[in-house]
Design a protein around this motif. Structure first.
Motif, short mmCIF file in Angstrom:
data_model
loop_
_atom_site.label_atom_id
_atom_site.label_comp_id
_atom_site.label_asym_id
_atom_site.label_seq_id
_atom_site.Cartn_x
_atom_site.Cartn_y
_atom_site.Cartn_z
N GLU A 85 0.62 -1.06 -0.06
CA GLU A 85 -0.10 0.06 -0.19
C GLU A 85 0.93 1.29 0.09
OE1 GLU A 85 -3.31 0.60 -0.16
OE2 GLU A 85 -3.77 -1.29 -0.76
N LYS A 86 2.06 1.29 0.73
CA LYS A 86 2.68 2.58 0.78
C LYS A 86 3.49 2.81 -0.34
CE LYS A 86 3.67 2.47 5.80
NZ LYS A 86 4.35 2.12 6.83
N GLU A 89 0.71 4.20 -2.94
CA GLU A 89 0.37 5.44 -2.79
C GLU A 89 1.44 6.51 -3.02
OE1 GLU A 89 -0.02 7.99 1.51
OE2 GLU A 89 -1.32 6.26 1.38
N ARG A 90 2.81 6.23 -2.90
CA ARG A 90 3.87 7.08 -3.26
C ARG A 90 3.83 7.20 -4.76
NH1 ARG A 90 8.86 5.66 -1.08
NH2 ARG A 90 9.57 7.71 -1.63
N GLN A 92 1.34 7.15 -6.64
CA GLN A 92 0.22 7.49 -7.04
C GLN A 92 -0.65 6.66 -7.98
OE1 GLN A 92 1.06 11.37 -8.40
NE2 GLN A 92 1.20 12.27 -6.51
#
Length: 105
Positions: A85-86, A89-90, A92
């Protein structure tokens, strides 16, 4: 879902693991072939329930027009390449589960 990313100049196919809240896990075979200095990584609990030590590297990941540095971990018992997930997210990255697609917002 799977996604191919360039990591330290090498194309690697990753499985997207939305249940993994970290950034990147690499199979031991891939991890040892990537350039970069190794560091002691965080301990991880694998599916057998046991806690294992890991090694980590800072890796340059490219997705479309974005380049970021991320931390990838591994140990000799890990045999999959996962994006968590991280990192999603980073980078996008938008996941369209209905159509099984990865989208660039």
């Amino acid at each position: 879902m799977k996604l191919s990313l360039e990591a330290n100049g090498r194309i690697i196919e990753f499985k997207i693991d939305s249940g993994f809240d970290g950034e990147c896990i690499l199979s031991h075979d891939v991890f040892r072939t990537l350039s970069g200095e190794e560091f002691e990584g965080p301990p991880v609990r694998l599916p057998d329930g046991r806690l294992y030590s890991t090694r980590m590297k800072i890796v340059m990941v490219k997705f479309l027009n974005r380049e970021i540095y991320t931390t990838c971990i591994s140990n000799i018992y890990i045999d999959k390449n996962l994006i968590g997930e991280k990192l999603l997210e980073r980078l996008q990255i938008v996941l369209d589960y209905k159509n099984l697609q990865v989208k660039d917002p």
